[in-house]
Each structure stands twice: as structure tokens, then as C-alpha cells.
Design a protein around this motif. Sequence first.
Motif, mmCIF file in Angstrom:
data_model
loop_
_atom_site.group_PDB
_atom_site.id
_atom_site.type_symbol
_atom_site.label_atom_id
_atom_site.label_comp_id
_atom_site.label_asym_id
_atom_site.label_seq_id
_atom_site.Cartn_x
_atom_site.Cartn_y
_atom_site.Cartn_z
ATOM 1 N N THR A 1 0.829 -1.217 0.000
ATOM 2 C CA THR A 1 0.000 0.000 0.000
ATOM 3 C C THR A 1 0.856 1.256 0.000
ATOM 4 O O THR A 1 0.587 2.234 -0.723
ATOM 5 C CB THR A 1 -0.919 -0.012 1.221
ATOM 6 N N ASP A 2 1.925 1.233 0.794
ATOM 7 C CA ASP A 2 2.830 2.399 0.850
ATOM 8 C C ASP A 2 3.494 2.632 -0.497
ATOM 9 O O ASP A 2 3.635 3.793 -0.961
ATOM 10 C CB ASP A 2 3.892 2.195 1.926
ATOM 11 N N ASN A 3 3.920 1.511 -1.143
ATOM 12 C CA ASN A 3 4.555 1.654 -2.463
ATOM 13 C C ASN A 3 3.587 2.258 -3.471
ATOM 14 O O ASN A 3 3.963 3.085 -4.320
ATOM 15 C CB ASN A 3 5.051 0.298 -2.964
ATOM 16 N N TYR A 4 2.338 1.849 -3.388
ATOM 17 C CA TYR A 4 1.348 2.361 -4.334
ATOM 18 C C TYR A 4 1.170 3.872 -4.159
ATOM 19 O O TYR A 4 1.164 4.633 -5.134
ATOM 20 C CB TYR A 4 0.016 1.642 -4.125
ATOM 21 N N HIS A 5 1.069 4.325 -2.912
ATOM 22 C CA HIS A 5 0.908 5.754 -2.657
ATOM 23 C C HIS A 5 2.152 6.531 -3.091
ATOM 24 O O HIS A 5 2.049 7.654 -3.620
ATOM 25 C CB HIS A 5 0.625 6.003 -1.183
ATOM 26 N N ASP A 6 3.345 5.963 -2.895
ATOM 27 C CA ASP A 6 4.582 6.637 -3.323
ATOM 28 C C ASP A 6 4.607 6.819 -4.832
ATOM 29 O O ASP A 6 5.026 7.879 -5.345
ATOM 30 C CB ASP A 6 5.798 5.835 -2.867
ATOM 31 N N GLN A 7 4.209 5.794 -5.567
ATOM 32 C CA GLN A 7 4.209 5.894 -7.031
ATOM 33 C C GLN A 7 3.222 6.968 -7.515
ATOM 34 O O GLN A 7 3.519 7.738 -8.454
ATOM 35 C CB GLN A 7 3.840 4.533 -7.634
ATOM 36 N N GLU A 8 2.059 7.023 -6.883
ATOM 37 C CA GLU A 8 1.078 8.017 -7.287
ATOM 38 C C GLU A 8 1.610 9.434 -7.021
ATOM 39 O O GLU A 8 1.428 10.370 -7.826
ATOM 40 C CB GLU A 8 -0.241 7.790 -6.539
ATOM 41 N N THR A 9 2.273 9.581 -5.848
ATOM 42 C CA THR A 9 2.854 10.894 -5.522
ATOM 43 C C THR A 9 3.942 11.294 -6.528
ATOM 44 O O THR A 9 4.034 12.451 -6.973
ATOM 45 C CB THR A 9 3.448 10.873 -4.100
ATOM 46 N N ARG B 1 4.047 14.606 -9.040
ATOM 47 C CA ARG B 1 5.147 15.570 -9.069
ATOM 48 C C ARG B 1 5.702 15.729 -10.491
ATOM 49 O O ARG B 1 6.022 16.847 -10.942
ATOM 50 C CB ARG B 1 6.264 15.125 -8.127
ATOM 51 N N GLN B 2 5.866 14.584 -11.208
ATOM 52 C CA GLN B 2 6.361 14.675 -12.596
ATOM 53 C C GLN B 2 5.415 15.503 -13.474
ATOM 54 O O GLN B 2 5.845 16.279 -14.332
ATOM 55 C CB GLN B 2 6.504 13.252 -13.180
ATOM 56 N N TRP B 3 4.156 15.363 -13.265
ATOM 57 C CA TRP B 3 3.169 16.113 -14.047
ATOM 58 C C TRP B 3 3.239 17.602 -13.739
ATOM 59 O O TRP B 3 3.145 18.448 -14.634
ATOM 60 C CB TRP B 3 1.777 15.563 -13.754
ATOM 61 N N ASP B 4 3.422 17.936 -12.448
ATOM 62 C CA ASP B 4 3.547 19.350 -12.089
ATOM 63 C C ASP B 4 4.788 19.961 -12.716
ATOM 64 O O ASP B 4 4.764 21.101 -13.234
ATOM 65 C CB ASP B 4 3.614 19.501 -10.560
ATOM 66 N N GLU B 5 5.915 19.225 -12.671
ATOM 67 C CA GLU B 5 7.158 19.734 -13.272
ATOM 68 C C GLU B 5 6.992 19.914 -14.783
ATOM 69 O O GLU B 5 7.506 20.863 -15.391
ATOM 70 C CB GLU B 5 8.309 18.783 -12.968
ATOM 71 N N PHE B 6 6.319 19.010 -15.438
ATOM 72 C CA PHE B 6 6.093 19.096 -16.873
ATOM 73 C C PHE B 6 5.252 20.332 -17.224
ATOM 74 O O PHE B 6 5.527 21.047 -18.195
ATOM 75 C CB PHE B 6 5.389 17.821 -17.360
ATOM 76 N N LYS B 7 4.210 20.640 -16.401
ATOM 77 C CA LYS B 7 3.372 21.798 -16.693
ATOM 78 C C LYS B 7 4.152 23.094 -16.499
ATOM 79 O O LYS B 7 3.944 24.070 -17.238
ATOM 80 C CB LYS B 7 2.139 21.776 -15.792
ATOM 81 N N GLU B 8 5.053 23.089 -15.528
ATOM 82 C CA GLU B 8 5.843 24.302 -15.330
ATOM 83 C C GLU B 8 6.825 24.521 -16.500
ATOM 84 O O GLU B 8 7.082 25.661 -16.926
ATOM 85 C CB GLU B 8 6.611 24.218 -14.012
#
Length: 337
Positions: free
Chosen positions: A305-313, A317-324
Amino acid sequence: MSELPLSEQFQNALKEVTNITNSNLRKDSPEFSVKLKQVIHQLDNVKASILRLALFSINETIEEIATKHIKYLSIDYHIALCLELNMDRKSRAKTLMSSQKFYLQFLHSLDNYEILDKSQSQLLEHFKDPYNPTLEELRPNDPTQRREYKIENFKLEKTLNERLKIIDQVDNLDDEVVRQLYIDQLKLFALKSFQSYEGNMLELEVLKNIPEPKIEEEDHQEEVLPFEYTDKLETLEPPLVSKQGRVLRPFTIVSDRNQVRSKVCGTGQVLPSMTVEELVEQELQNGGMVKPQEPQNNDEEDRDTDNYHDQETYKARQWDEFKEANPKGSGNTTNRG
């Protein structure tokens, strides 16, 4: 307990036995059952007095018994006779078996004092179980011998009845004559005991084969039998061994006196011999109980479960960096000059 002398208690009880035997009441009627129970209770009181006074001992002979006490040896016979008179259908078998026990107890008592005839004494010795003989042990198998046996008993009974015609005059007779009359009376009772015992055995066999009545399913209170005899304090405990050394009833030999002493001086109840924890441990070892299963380890599930949440996070973050890095409309070169 009556305060009358034993002789008067005994005489009064015998009068009641005669009255109930010759009663005009139906033997299966409640009135007869009530009167019969009263007579047997009266006989029980006489027997209790005999036991309390310790008039008889297995170690003595008939010559050592006082003449006035010899007649009291017949008490078991009279109790057996009265029990045999009960005709209530529901309790007939039970009281017949009690009657059989008293007949045998009476016969063994006479045998101990060597009052029985030689043939009767040999018959008792022939029983494998002294207090539970079979019909085959009680009478000859050969019909001719059986007929001769009955003829001999009939002649003996007739002779004894002739001798006993003067028994009502015992106060005016010599002590030796009275003594012999009492012994002859016991011999007559012994003869009748053998006859009654055989007849009761045949009847008990019939009663065993009668199917029990169906029990109605209707709700009702337990019915009290009009006649029911219980022999607790009233019965003589039969001796273990006869004078001839024969075992008369089963018994248990205890090898350790401490075992007997512990029962006498104990608490009167069974105390626990282990703690609750020891009991649980013993049951676990013997398979009587099963250990409760521990809950399964969910560390792996938590880790996934922790790994799943880490991947989603990480994806967010990658999407936010791409939009910037790529503002909206920066890739549209169609309208530029």
C-alpha cells in the motif's frame, strides 16, 4: 420406633399379616395397597428392633439362641410374603424382586443355623450366585425328578402342619417342645419360600416379555405409584462369608488402609487436583483444545500500500514539473508570423 416390647410388636405385626392375607379387598386396589404398605412398615419396625438388640450373630449356633428369640428369625419371610401380595401393575416387578431378595436372605439365615434339610442346604450350595439363582439351579431339569421333589415337599409340608397345630399353646408346653415347634415352623416357612421363589421367577420372566406401554405426549405431572417399597435401613446386610467359608456376596478388597482412611477422614467431596492453567496445558497437549490462531502478518500488505501511494505521488510531481516547463500554448506555432 414403638415403645412396646419386641414380643408384642412381633405378635401385632403377625396379626396384621394374617388380616391383610385374608382381606376381601381387591389386591390391585389402592385401598389394599395402602393397608399393605402399613403392614410392611410395621414389619420393618420389628426388624429394626431385632437389629438394634443384636439378637443374632453369624458366629453362633441354633443351640445358643434363646427359645423365645427363635421365632424372630422368620421376620424376613413375613416381609417377603407381604411384598409378594402387591398386585399393582406398575410396581409388580420391582416389589417381586425385593420379595425374592428377602426370601433368599431368610433361607441363607436358616442355612447358617443348620435348620434347613440336607437337600435344601445342598440346593443353596449349588447356586453359582447365592443371591441370584437361575430357574435351572432351583429345580431338577428332569420332569420325573421334579414330580418326586414336589411330592416329597407336599408330604413334608403336611407333616409340619400337623406338628404346628399346638403352637398356639406354647405357654403351657415344655421349653424343649416349644423350641422344636419354633424350629419346625421355620422349616415350614423355608419350604414355602422355595415354592414362592420358583413361582415368582416364572412370573418375572413373563413380566420381562410384556412390552412397556407407550408414553403419552400430553403434559401431566409425574404419577405417584399407589404402592412402592424401598428397603434402606430395614434390610439386613447379608454376611460376606458363611460358616462353611463360602462367599455369599461380592466384595472389594482394598490393599491400602490409607486409601480407606482418606475416604473416612476426607472432606466428603472431590477436590481439584490442578490449576486452571495446568488443565488448559494438559488439554492442549492431548488435543482436547486448539490454540487460537494468531492474526496473519499484514506487513506485506502495508508495504504494498505504501509503495502504491509513493508511485502516485511521484507521478503527480512529474506532471507538475512538466506543466511548469511547458506553459499552456507554448507548443502552438500555427498563428505565429
